[in-house]
Design a protein around this motif. Structure first.
Motif, mmCIF file in Angstrom:
data_model
loop_
_atom_site.group_PDB
_atom_site.id
_atom_site.type_symbol
_atom_site.label_atom_id
_atom_site.label_comp_id
_atom_site.label_asym_id
_atom_site.label_seq_id
_atom_site.Cartn_x
_atom_site.Cartn_y
_atom_site.Cartn_z
ATOM 1 N N GLY A 63 0.832 -1.206 0.000
ATOM 2 C CA GLY A 63 0.000 0.000 0.000
ATOM 3 C C GLY A 63 0.861 1.248 0.000
ATOM 4 O O GLY A 63 0.644 2.167 -0.779
ATOM 5 N N GLY A 84 -0.355 -3.434 -3.400
ATOM 6 C CA GLY A 84 -1.490 -3.104 -2.551
ATOM 7 C C GLY A 84 -2.714 -3.971 -2.728
ATOM 8 O O GLY A 84 -3.489 -4.112 -1.793
ATOM 9 N N LYS A 137 -13.497 5.643 -12.186
ATOM 10 C CA LYS A 137 -12.602 6.702 -12.631
ATOM 11 C C LYS A 137 -12.404 7.718 -11.514
ATOM 12 O O LYS A 137 -13.341 8.051 -10.805
ATOM 13 N N GLY A 138 -11.177 8.166 -11.384
ATOM 14 C CA GLY A 138 -10.913 9.281 -10.469
ATOM 15 C C GLY A 138 -10.983 8.916 -9.002
ATOM 16 O O GLY A 138 -10.769 9.761 -8.161
ATOM 17 N N PRO A 164 -9.797 7.428 -5.384
ATOM 18 C CA PRO A 164 -8.467 7.465 -4.786
ATOM 19 C C PRO A 164 -7.741 6.150 -5.074
ATOM 20 O O PRO A 164 -8.356 5.093 -5.040
ATOM 21 N N ALA A 165 -6.460 6.278 -5.371
ATOM 22 C CA ALA A 165 -5.688 5.091 -5.733
ATOM 23 C C ALA A 165 -5.559 4.142 -4.555
ATOM 24 O O ALA A 165 -5.624 4.563 -3.425
#
Ligand SMILES: Nc1ncnc2c1ncn2[C@@H]1O[C@H](COP(=O)(O)OP(=O)(O)OP(=O)(O)O)[C@@H](O)[C@H]1O
Ligand SMILES: [Mg+2]
Lengths: 498, 315
Positions: free
Chosen positions: B192, B259, B311-312, B314-315
């Motif tokens: 992570g 992660g 989409k968009g 948080p990673a």
């Protein structure tokens, strides 16, 4: 109980700490103050065992200790909420809360999932935090992540608790949770180190105050023997004006018009008019939808409905690039995620969005980039050894200044600033306010989101208040008071309850 | 569609793709639906499966291991030589030790010297290849040890080849290690954000070292299964395995960069590739076309995965 003396720490090109000292008594809240880059976080990282000091001694209960690893410090009962959030986005809340000490049988060979969620639930309930243990941390707002971070430290029943700017992205409710928590821990004899740039918090919470400047110890004294002006002078070395902005002339030229903008449950029909040359504040409680609205304006998320117009033209940016081309810049609240590219140098970060202008034919002239960046570093007072050092080596407040410089340098027509002075010291705040005012005076339309009401009152022409996804009122800053804004911030809550 | 629902659809999507593929092949090819062929797939994917399970750990942790094929080949060559020279059961610990030594080298380069895993494991790749080529002198090494071949590949237990049972054992062991142990939680946390994990006091270096070494040791097992299946060893026996292993892990939803990932999902990816390989070979699709189809599959799965995460977000 904790005593640090003659601590020195040098990084390549900077002496972060220069024979600094600090001590902590059981059951006290000891505020550590100082400008950005004064060495506060470095001192705390040394206590937390992240790296050793070059010289100096740490004593815990009278005995000299040397923490080689973070685990040594936690074993000694010292727990830290770091300035850079360490909540892991790929894990859920419960896994984050109990990381490294997950309930397990057979010495860690068989995790007890049910106990994990039960314990997490108990921690959250005990602290009065309304989050689901199985919510993915990556989907939380910055403030919620900060609360998780605090809960994780507190749940370990620390003897010493270090809080490095814990309130930098908390809303009022969360702040109250934290302050109640601090009172409880203090009564139980926990020693608390509290780092903040917010003056009001210091005087409300701290028993004693220590000030660092340029890595050196300046003073340690009881909080009730210091006043705001004396404290600022000790930190900055001079007086800082905190006068309200005089309020500029009215503007009629509409820059950005937002009508009935909606997205999910966060933004539920927001209307907003932003004029050329004005600084409009956006106030509201955490979770009111301010950042979500900003993300729609910046083209990061797509709205479910509603319209926007930019200088009279229909405006529906597909992504951040499209928004930039239309003349709009956005500085996010989460500088680690969206604001700066940590491993790149300060100069590269500042030049990045302006490259089109700096290198019109695709050729990047290093000297030109350096000069450009150096100019902006000076304007914002970025404290770094050189323009070429990586942003990740800067202190938190200086990283924030880089994030700001980066977008201010694009010479935007409209700029949206989400918590622009998060973690920035008092002196630099005044400089940033002056820069923002200057930008507005040159015709730029500025929208500032801030959880610090005094900041908005000092900086803005008008203040729009957001509550539960809608704009519940707009007041001219000259006639606004904290009370008036707060009433609006709570407005729709009451209506919805009724 | 809600995020949770989308994520579940992506999970299901993989299973549906697999069922669809199997059904299509069953209808199209009588040879494929022959029960002995279907059972055979379990044995064929043993090598890929073990490598993919180990690779899942490595990728989940935010690293990569390009040396697995070369290390398995080197272990295979050394083991075949040991068997040929009458070392008997000692060949088994030798195989594991050779693999683990290369894994330890990877780990030491990454953890001790801070070399990026991509470079470190490329170094091991070349060294392992060099060792294997030197030892074989370009020849195929033959050995005669029926007990060894039965133990690792050709023997039949409960109607399945031993190779399959080894695969199952590795899947169960690694699945448990990842999902149910504190060690697994640490691997996931490091993937992570390694820096945050270190600040939280997790033993980042030790975990990385263990994962690389464990991967190497498992490549020792892969080397043994490899030579047990065919009864001889060549220096390039398992070259290319790294890419199939990465592909299977990624198809199973393991995120490059770290992660996210799980062993059961990787198992699904392995079966998908195994069925695809088997089906295409049986239908006489030529090798190059097979590669293109596999590539398309990886791209398709990655696209579905991205869509599922929204989409968009948080990673
Ligand atoms: N890892 C590092 N490498 C190089 N320099 C560093 C590193 N960490 C900190 N520094 C430098 O040490 C100095 C002190 O930084 P520190 O983070 O302690 O400041 P701070 O008082 O916490 O400031 P802020 O209020 O902005 O958080 C700064 O000049 C910073 O650039
Ligand atoms: Mg700091």
């Amino acid at each position: 109980m904790l005593e640090l003396s003659e601590i020195t720490k040098t990084f390549p090109g900077v002496r972060a700490l220069d024979a600094a000292r600090f001590d902590l008594l059981p059951g006290e809240v000891h505020a550590l103050m100082g400008e950005n880059g004064a060495g506060k976080s470095t001192l705390m990282k040394i206590i937390a065992g992240l790296f050793p000091p070059d010289a100096g001694t740490i004593r815990l209960d009278g005995a000299a200790v040397a923490f080689a690893r973070p685990a040594d410090a936690t074993a000694a009962g010292i727990h830290t909420v770091f300035q850079e959030l360490t909540v892991l986005g790929n894990l859920d809340v419960a896994q984050n809360l109990l990381i490294g000490r997950e309930p397990a049988r057979l010495g860690g060979a068989w995790l007890d999932r049910r106990a994990l969620y039960a314990q997490a639930r108990a921690i959250l309930d005990d602290l009065g935090i309304a989050l689901r243990p199985d919510a993915r941390a990556g989907a939380l707002s910055t403030g919620q992540r900060q609360i998780v971070e605090i809960a994780r430290a507190v749940a370990q029943k620390p003897r010493v608790l270090i809080l490095d700017e814990p309130t930098s992205s908390l809303g009022r409710n969360e702040e109250e949770i934290l302050f109640a928590l601090i009172a409880r821990l203090r009564a139980a004899g926990t020693g608390i180190v509290y780092i903040t740039h917010r003056m009001s918090e210091v005087f409300a919470l701290a028993d004693r105050i220590t000030v660092l400047r340029d890595g050196r110890h300046i003073l340690t004294d009881r909080a009730d023997r210091l006043d705001r002006a004396a404290l600022i002078r000790a930190m900055v070395g001079r007086d800082v004006s905190e006068a309200r902005h005089a309020g500029a002339d009215a503007h009629d030229d509409v820059a950005l018009q937002v009508a009935g903008l909606r997205r999910g449950a966060d933004v539920r029909g927001a209307d907003l008019t932003l004029h050329r040359g004005e600084v409009l504040g956006l106030a509201g409680l955490m979770g009111a939808g301010r950042t979500e609205l900003a993300r729609l304006i910046a083209g990061i998320d797509a709205p479910d409905g509603g319209q926007m117009r930019l200088f009279g033209q229909p405006y529906a940016p597909r992504d951040v690039r499209a928004a930039m081309r239309a003349g709009l810049a956005y500085v996010s609240e989460d500088r680690k995620g969206l604001g700066v590219v940590l491993p790149l140098s300060v100069a590269e970060n500042i030049a990045l969005p302006s490259l089109r202008r700096l290198a019109p034919r695709g050729w990047v002239a290093p000297a030109r980039v350096r000069a450009f960046a150096a100019d902006w570093m000076a304007r914002l007072g970025v404290r770094a050894a050189a323009p070429g050092v990586a942003v990740e080596t800067l202190s938190g407040g200086n990283q924030q200044k880089v994030a700001l410089a980066k977008w201010l340098a694009t010479d935007p027509q409209v700029i949206v600033l989400d918590e622009p002075t998060r973690g920035v010291d008092v002196g630099a705040k005044a400089e940033i306010y002056a820069l923002i005012r200057d930008l507005a005076a040159r015709g730029c339309a500025v929208l500032v989101i801030s959880s610090e009401l005094p900041e908005l009152l000092q900086l803005c022409d008008r203040i729009a208040v957001m509550a539960r996804g809608r704009i519940s009122g707009v007041v001219p800053a000259a006639q606004a008071s904290e009370e008036r804004v707060l009433t609006l911030a709570f407005a729709e809550d009451d209506e919805a309850a009724a | 569609m809600s995020a949770a629902l989308r994520a579940r659809t992506a999970d299901l999507g993989l299973a549906i793709a697999l069922i669809g593929l199997v059904t299509a092949l069953m209808v199209l090819s009588p040879a494929f639906r022959d029960p002995s062929n279907l059972l055979g797939i379990g044995r064929q994917v043993a090598i890929l499966g073990i490598a993919a399970a180990a690779m899942t750990f490595v990728i989940l942790m935010g690293e990569i291991d390009l040396s697995v094929g070369a290390v398995a080949s080197a272990a295979a060559v050394v083991t075949a030589l040991a068997l040929a020279q009458g070392y008997g059961v000692w060949a088994i610990p030798i195989a594991v030790a050779v693999g683990a030594a290369f894994g330890l080298l990877n780990g030491a380069l990454v953890v001790g010297l801070g070399v990026p895993a991509f470079i470190a494991t490329l170094v091991s790749f070349f060294i392992a290849q060099g060792v294997a080529l030197t030892l074989t002198g370009g020849q195929t090494i033959l050995f005669a040890a029926a007990w060894f071949r039965d133990l690792f590949a050709t023997g039949v237990v409960l109607g399945q080849r031993t190779a399959f049972w080894w695969l199952l054992a590795v899947f169960v062991a690694l699945g448990w290690l990842l999902a149910r142990t504190r060690f697994g939680a640490q691997v996931r946390a490091i993937g992570g954000d390694a820096q945050s994990a270190a600040m939280l006091g997790l033993p980042v270096g030790r975990v990385r070292l263990i994962v690389f070494t464990m991967t190497g040791a498992l490549m020792g097992l892969v080397g043994m299964i490899l030579i047990a299946r065919i009864g001889n060893a060549r220096a390039d026996g398992a070259i290319g395995l790294e890419f199939d292993a990465i592909a299977a892990a990624v198809i199973g939803g393991t995120r490059l960069g770290g992660g996210y990932g799980s062993i059961p999902r990787t198992a699904l990816g392995v079966v998908l590739i195994g069925v695809l390989n088997n089906g295409l070979a049986i239908m006489n699709v030529d090798f190059n076309t097979q590669q293109v189809i596999k590539g398309a599959l990886v791209v398709g799965v990655v696209l579905i995965d991205r869509w599922a995460r929204g989409k968009g977000g948080p990673a």
